[in-house]
Design a protein around this motif. Structure first.
Motif, PDB file in Angstrom:
ATOM      1  N   LEU A   1       0.832  -1.193   0.000  1.00  0.00           N
ATOM      2  CA  LEU A   1       0.000   0.000   0.000  1.00  0.00           C
ATOM      3  C   LEU A   1       0.873   1.252   0.000  1.00  0.00           C
ATOM      4  O   LEU A   1       1.845   1.340   0.753  1.00  0.00           O
ATOM      5  CB  LEU A   1      -0.907   0.003   1.227  1.00  0.00           C
ATOM      6  CG  LEU A   1      -1.863   1.204   1.357  1.00  0.00           C
ATOM      7  CD1 LEU A   1      -2.871   1.223   0.215  1.00  0.00           C
ATOM      8  CD2 LEU A   1      -2.572   1.163   2.701  1.00  0.00           C
ATOM      9  N   GLN A   2       0.499   2.207  -0.855  1.00  0.00           N
ATOM     10  CA  GLN A   2       1.232   3.472  -0.955  1.00  0.00           C
ATOM     11  C   GLN A   2       0.348   4.609  -0.422  1.00  0.00           C
ATOM     12  O   GLN A   2      -0.413   5.234  -1.174  1.00  0.00           O
ATOM     13  CB  GLN A   2       1.618   3.733  -2.413  1.00  0.00           C
ATOM     14  CG  GLN A   2       2.455   2.643  -3.048  1.00  0.00           C
ATOM     15  CD  GLN A   2       3.825   2.523  -2.414  1.00  0.00           C
ATOM     16  OE1 GLN A   2       4.535   3.512  -2.267  1.00  0.00           O
ATOM     17  NE2 GLN A   2       4.186   1.303  -2.025  1.00  0.00           N
ATOM     18  N   PRO A   3       0.423   4.898   0.863  1.00  0.00           N
ATOM     19  CA  PRO A   3      -0.425   5.956   1.433  1.00  0.00           C
ATOM     20  C   PRO A   3      -0.215   7.306   0.763  1.00  0.00           C
ATOM     21  O   PRO A   3      -1.132   8.132   0.716  1.00  0.00           O
ATOM     22  CB  PRO A   3       0.000   5.993   2.912  1.00  0.00           C
ATOM     23  CG  PRO A   3       0.592   4.637   3.172  1.00  0.00           C
ATOM     24  CD  PRO A   3       1.239   4.235   1.893  1.00  0.00           C
ATOM     25  N   ALA A   4       0.993   7.542   0.231  1.00  0.00           N
ATOM     26  CA  ALA A   4       1.286   8.833  -0.396  1.00  0.00           C
ATOM     27  C   ALA A   4       0.453   9.059  -1.649  1.00  0.00           C
ATOM     28  O   ALA A   4       0.337  10.201  -2.117  1.00  0.00           O
ATOM     29  CB  ALA A   4       2.776   8.920  -0.746  1.00  0.00           C
ATOM     30  N   LEU A   5      -0.136   7.996  -2.202  1.00  0.00           N
ATOM     31  CA  LEU A   5      -0.882   8.110  -3.452  1.00  0.00           C
ATOM     32  C   LEU A   5      -2.393   8.205  -3.242  1.00  0.00           C
ATOM     33  O   LEU A   5      -3.157   8.122  -4.199  1.00  0.00           O
ATOM     34  CB  LEU A   5      -0.565   6.908  -4.357  1.00  0.00           C
ATOM     35  CG  LEU A   5       0.922   6.658  -4.632  1.00  0.00           C
ATOM     36  CD1 LEU A   5       1.091   5.507  -5.626  1.00  0.00           C
ATOM     37  CD2 LEU A   5       1.620   7.907  -5.143  1.00  0.00           C
ATOM     38  N   ALA A   6      -2.823   8.391  -2.009  1.00  0.00           N
ATOM     39  CA  ALA A   6      -4.259   8.494  -1.722  1.00  0.00           C
ATOM     40  C   ALA A   6      -4.791   9.847  -2.199  1.00  0.00           C
ATOM     41  O   ALA A   6      -4.082  10.853  -2.228  1.00  0.00           O
ATOM     42  CB  ALA A   6      -4.505   8.337  -0.225  1.00  0.00           C
ATOM     43  N   TYR A   7      -6.069   9.864  -2.575  1.00  0.00           N
ATOM     44  CA  TYR A   7      -6.726  11.115  -2.956  1.00  0.00           C
ATOM     45  C   TYR A   7      -7.014  11.966  -1.721  1.00  0.00           C
ATOM     46  O   TYR A   7      -7.277  11.450  -0.631  1.00  0.00           O
ATOM     47  CB  TYR A   7      -8.048  10.832  -3.674  1.00  0.00           C
ATOM     48  CG  TYR A   7      -7.899  10.198  -5.042  1.00  0.00           C
ATOM     49  CD1 TYR A   7      -7.178  10.829  -6.048  1.00  0.00           C
ATOM     50  CD2 TYR A   7      -8.501   8.970  -5.316  1.00  0.00           C
ATOM     51  CE1 TYR A   7      -7.051  10.247  -7.300  1.00  0.00           C
ATOM     52  CE2 TYR A   7      -8.378   8.377  -6.563  1.00  0.00           C
ATOM     53  CZ  TYR A   7      -7.649   9.022  -7.556  1.00  0.00           C
ATOM     54  OH  TYR A   7      -7.519   8.446  -8.798  1.00  0.00           O
ATOM     55  N   THR A   8      -6.989  13.265  -1.920  1.00  0.00           N
ATOM     56  CA  THR A   8      -7.356  14.201  -0.869  1.00  0.00           C
ATOM     57  C   THR A   8      -8.807  14.646  -1.060  1.00  0.00           C
ATOM     58  O   THR A   8      -9.398  14.448  -2.129  1.00  0.00           O
ATOM     59  CB  THR A   8      -6.446  15.443  -0.908  1.00  0.00           C
ATOM     60  OG1 THR A   8      -6.670  16.147  -2.145  1.00  0.00           O
ATOM     61  CG2 THR A   8      -4.984  15.053  -0.799  1.00  0.00           C
TER      62      THR A   8
ATOM     63  N   ARG B   1       6.919  15.264  -3.395  1.00  0.00           N
ATOM     64  CA  ARG B   1       8.128  14.497  -3.722  1.00  0.00           C
ATOM     65  C   ARG B   1       7.965  13.028  -3.328  1.00  0.00           C
ATOM     66  O   ARG B   1       8.536  12.140  -3.965  1.00  0.00           O
ATOM     67  CB  ARG B   1       9.342  15.131  -3.047  1.00  0.00           C
ATOM     68  CG  ARG B   1       9.721  16.476  -3.663  1.00  0.00           C
ATOM     69  CD  ARG B   1      10.892  17.128  -2.931  1.00  0.00           C
ATOM     70  NE  ARG B   1      12.129  16.366  -3.049  1.00  0.00           N
ATOM     71  CZ  ARG B   1      13.031  16.520  -4.018  1.00  0.00           C
ATOM     72  NH1 ARG B   1      12.823  17.401  -4.987  1.00  0.00           N
ATOM     73  NH2 ARG B   1      14.136  15.807  -4.027  1.00  0.00           N
ATOM     74  N   ALA B   2       7.166  12.766  -2.296  1.00  0.00           N
ATOM     75  CA  ALA B   2       6.932  11.381  -1.881  1.00  0.00           C
ATOM     76  C   ALA B   2       6.233  10.582  -2.979  1.00  0.00           C
ATOM     77  O   ALA B   2       6.465   9.373  -3.126  1.00  0.00           O
ATOM     78  CB  ALA B   2       6.115  11.348  -0.592  1.00  0.00           C
ATOM     79  N   LYS B   3       5.376  11.221  -3.755  1.00  0.00           N
ATOM     80  CA  LYS B   3       4.698  10.505  -4.840  1.00  0.00           C
ATOM     81  C   LYS B   3       5.686  10.075  -5.914  1.00  0.00           C
ATOM     82  O   LYS B   3       5.596   8.956  -6.448  1.00  0.00           O
ATOM     83  CB  LYS B   3       3.598  11.388  -5.445  1.00  0.00           C
ATOM     84  CG  LYS B   3       2.374  11.575  -4.562  1.00  0.00           C
ATOM     85  CD  LYS B   3       1.325  12.430  -5.254  1.00  0.00           C
ATOM     86  CE  LYS B   3       0.146  12.754  -4.340  1.00  0.00           C
ATOM     87  NZ  LYS B   3      -0.716  11.584  -4.110  1.00  0.00           N
ATOM     88  N   PHE B   4       6.614  10.948  -6.267  1.00  0.00           N
ATOM     89  CA  PHE B   4       7.644  10.573  -7.235  1.00  0.00           C
ATOM     90  C   PHE B   4       8.404   9.344  -6.748  1.00  0.00           C
ATOM     91  O   PHE B   4       8.627   8.384  -7.500  1.00  0.00           O
ATOM     92  CB  PHE B   4       8.604  11.746  -7.443  1.00  0.00           C
ATOM     93  CG  PHE B   4       9.659  11.513  -8.504  1.00  0.00           C
ATOM     94  CD1 PHE B   4       9.468  11.952  -9.801  1.00  0.00           C
ATOM     95  CD2 PHE B   4      10.848  10.868  -8.195  1.00  0.00           C
ATOM     96  CE1 PHE B   4      10.441  11.759 -10.779  1.00  0.00           C
ATOM     97  CE2 PHE B   4      11.829  10.663  -9.153  1.00  0.00           C
ATOM     98  CZ  PHE B   4      11.615  11.116 -10.447  1.00  0.00           C
ATOM     99  N   HIS B   5       8.797   9.359  -5.482  1.00  0.00           N
ATOM    100  CA  HIS B   5       9.532   8.221  -4.919  1.00  0.00           C
ATOM    101  C   HIS B   5       8.677   6.959  -4.892  1.00  0.00           C
ATOM    102  O   HIS B   5       9.209   5.843  -5.005  1.00  0.00           O
ATOM    103  CB  HIS B   5      10.016   8.560  -3.514  1.00  0.00           C
ATOM    104  CG  HIS B   5      11.101   9.589  -3.468  1.00  0.00           C
ATOM    105  ND1 HIS B   5      12.315   9.417  -4.082  1.00  0.00           N
ATOM    106  CD2 HIS B   5      11.156  10.816  -2.873  1.00  0.00           C
ATOM    107  CE1 HIS B   5      13.082  10.476  -3.876  1.00  0.00           C
ATOM    108  NE2 HIS B   5      12.396  11.345  -3.140  1.00  0.00           N
ATOM    109  N   ALA B   6       7.377   7.115  -4.723  1.00  0.00           N
ATOM    110  CA  ALA B   6       6.500   5.940  -4.699  1.00  0.00           C
ATOM    111  C   ALA B   6       6.434   5.269  -6.068  1.00  0.00           C
ATOM    112  O   ALA B   6       6.339   4.042  -6.152  1.00  0.00           O
ATOM    113  CB  ALA B   6       5.101   6.344  -4.241  1.00  0.00           C
ATOM    114  N   TYR B   7       6.486   6.047  -7.121  1.00  0.00           N
ATOM    115  CA  TYR B   7       6.345   5.489  -8.454  1.00  0.00           C
ATOM    116  C   TYR B   7       7.645   4.966  -9.055  1.00  0.00           C
ATOM    117  O   TYR B   7       7.648   3.975  -9.782  1.00  0.00           O
ATOM    118  CB  TYR B   7       5.761   6.541  -9.403  1.00  0.00           C
ATOM    119  CG  TYR B   7       4.278   6.740  -9.260  1.00  0.00           C
ATOM    120  CD1 TYR B   7       3.384   5.697  -9.515  1.00  0.00           C
ATOM    121  CD2 TYR B   7       3.754   7.972  -8.856  1.00  0.00           C
ATOM    122  CE1 TYR B   7       2.013   5.883  -9.374  1.00  0.00           C
ATOM    123  CE2 TYR B   7       2.384   8.159  -8.724  1.00  0.00           C
ATOM    124  CZ  TYR B   7       1.520   7.108  -8.984  1.00  0.00           C
ATOM    125  OH  TYR B   7       0.162   7.282  -8.845  1.00  0.00           O
TER     126      TYR B   7
END
Length: 603
Positions: A83-90, A303-309
């Motif tokens: 699970l990638q919490p950084a990719l959740a919708y706001t 920046r966390a999203k970039f690292h997640a992908y």
């Protein structure tokens, strides 16, 4: 080397139409992607390894199978999703409304799980088949490993930047900054409200001047661009930053992968991506932009999203993982840098009005490419991954080590990062200039002495949303470095910076190293046919840079030759001014760089 397109079993992929027409979605609708949020895409290529990554919405393990040369039996991996919490919708994203689109129609499921596996033990320069079984969906693809530096014939790379994807791009046509117009043709169509062009494509105001809107939406422009790239079967695609319209804006990432590993296109399922951090990858968009000095959490989340992908090869500094990295692809060494944080921090507000430069004055490149946040502010918000690029920094020392090693091994060196250091455009001025954007790329000029010393062949950037080539030769021996801004993937179509606010004012000419720009060196040629304006040739359009590297045999001085060709997707208009098709065309600025036996340019 050539790649064939991947196919989706469980529902066939729609055929990709030739780039002279609008590309159809690469995957079918309905259940065809039911168990994939993002189709498998490729990263971190080498002669013996490649990384396969895909995303789902439930995290159940998927089965990855590899078959091909040198494998006595298929390699099989059961890859669970994380699970990638950084990719959740706001909440702001879920409630966003975009005129012209049904509210929320662009949103996917609530959860995003990452499945990734680094495959090793492969043979250099060979093709492999792979299959991912995820629930009831099966994706079949193929890839090729990189050749060795000693055994290769031809390589092809594509360089792109500033796609800046977002759902709004499906309905948005961008302003088309006016450029040069051929003297022996007709004038550009009228941009006045109610004109023929305005009725079909719209017009808008830019810098106080009424201008045309481009005849393709951002979505259409990027799709046609990627379709043309895919037909050229490249070995890898360099994306020099600003992939999305806000790294902290999840729908922007959804759109990027919809185009590249989803229903809108599948280029990255067979061609590995080498991404770089852009300034937009630090921007939260509807989720707070760059935040405030007291709260830079939007930047941290972005920046966390970039690292997640993305998972780049290791660089020896875990806190800077994915920011900068090296990929060796046969005789090529490709260095990807992070140009987003220079130190000491700087801002335009630090300079009193009487201290600011005007015109073409230049006192130095400066130290920082952005005034939007400081390291102290970022780290106070919990961020830990900023990487300074100036002399003495960890990134600088890493770059120098890689250049020394590449030169010792006779490699041809290419470098990419986002902030273009030499630019005639919006971001071509230093922080202490009265016209600065506050995001100028000039501080990255600090690397030029290293690049020239170690024989870097070309540097790829974006940022100013120009199509421009510059050439810098500090000692005048003719063996300098070619610099490109390739920021024409699918977003803005800017022109050169002007002396005044008006687009009618003279060109500023701040970049003395500029050799070519699409908007000035390729005049638009218009003709009125049956009372309607028709663009026949020229102008600035969506496109990319194609880099072909050919091995030379039997030559005592040269071992290879690099051809760099700027490509654009030319819109052919019908009698109603609608886009009938686009054609892949090349601009008149293709250059050739000869490479000696040490891997250095000799042109």
């Amino acid at each position: 080397m050539r790649h064939k397109r991947s196919t989706l079993v469980a529902a066939s992929l729609a055929a990709l139409i030739l780039p002279v027409a609008l590309a159809a979605p690469a995957t079918g609708a309905g259940e065809s992607q039911e168990h994939f949020r993002i189709l498998p895409f490729l990263q971190s290529p080498s002669a013996s390894e490649i990384r396969v990554t895909w995303f789902t919405e439930n995290g159940e393990p998927g089965r990855l199978t590899i078959s091909g040369p040198g494998l006595n039996r298929n390699l099989t991996y059961d890859v669970a999703g994380e699970l990638q919490p950084a990719l959740a919708y706001t909440d702001a994203e879920r409630s966003q409304q975009i005129p012209g689109l049904e509210q929320g129609s662009w949103l996917l499921g609530a959860d995003s799980y990452k499945h990734t596996e680094l495959i090793d033990g492969l043979r250099p320069g060979h093709r492999y088949e792979y299959t991912v079984q995820q629930g009831e969906s099966t994706f079949q693809g193929r890839f090729e490993t990189a050749p060795t530096a000693d055994d290769w014939q031809h390589l092809r790379l594509i360089a792109m930047s500033d796609s800046e994807t977002e759902p709004r791009g499906r309905v948005q046509k961008r302003e088309w900054a006016p450029g040069a117009v051929a003297d022996d043709g007709d004038a550009r169509p009228s941009a006045e409200p109610g004109s023929a062009w305005d009725q079909v494509h719209g017009t808008t105001t830019l810098s106080g001047t009424r201008v045309l809107r481009y005849p393709l939406t951002e979505d259409e422009g990027l799709r046609r661009n990627l379709a043309a790239v895919e037909q050229r079967s490249p070995d890898a695609v360099l994306f020099a930053g600003d992939l999305v319209q806000g790294g902290g804006y999840q729908p922007g990432w959804d759109e990027f992968f919809r185009h590249t590993a989803g229903p809108g296109g599948d280029l990255l399922t067979s061609v590995p991506i080498l991404p770089a951090f852009g300034n937009w990858e630090s921007f939260g968009a509807v989720n707070g932009g760059y935040g405030t000095p007291s709260d830079r959490t939007p930047v941290v989340r972005s920046r966390a999203k970039f690292h997640a992908y993305f998972d780049g090869p290791g660089n020896g500094t875990p806190q800077h993982q994915d920011n900068y990295y090296r990929v060796d692809y046969g005789p090529l060494t490709i260095l990807t840098l992070d140009s987003n944080n220079g130190e000491p921090d700087d801002s335009a507000a630090r300079y009193a009005p009487e201290e600011k430069l005007t015109g073409r004055q230049f006192t130095g490149p400066g130290t920082d490419t952005q005034e939007n946040f400081t390291r102290e502010e970022y780290e106070s918000a919990g961020g830990t991954d900023l990487s300074d690029y100036n002399p003495g920094s960890q990134q600088w020392n890493w770059v120098e080590r890689q250049l020394i090693d590449a030169r010792a091994n006779g490699q041809i060196v290419l470098v990419q990062f986002h902030h273009v250091p030499y630019s005639s455009g919006e971001h071509g001025l230093p922080m202490n200039h009265v016209l600065t954007s506050g995001q100028g790329g000039t501080p990255m000029r600090v690397y030029h002495p290293l690049f020239e010393q170690y024989g870097v062949a070309a540097v790829i950037s974006g940022h100013s949303e120009m199509f421009e080539r510059s050439f810098v030769d500090s000692n005048g021996d003719g063996l300098g470095v070619s610099y490109y801004d390739v920021g024409v993937s699918g977003d803005g179509l800017r022109g050169i910076r002007r002396e005044g606010a008006s687009l009618d004012s003279a060109p500023l000419g701040y970049n003395p190293f500029s050799q070519w720009t699409a908007d000035q060196s390729e005049p638009e040629r218009w003709a009125v046919v049956d009372g309607m304006p028709k663009l026949l040739a020229g102008g600035k359009h969506y496109g990319h840079l194609e880099i072909n590297v050919n091995r030379l045999r039997g030559d005592r001085e040269r071992t290879a030759q690099i051809r760099l060709t700027p490509v654009h997707l030319f819109p052919v208009l019908d009698e109603d001014l609608d886009v009938a098709r686009t054609e892949r065309r090349t601009y008149h600025d293709g250059i050739v760089i000869d490479i000696d036996r040490e891997g250095r340019p000799i042109r």
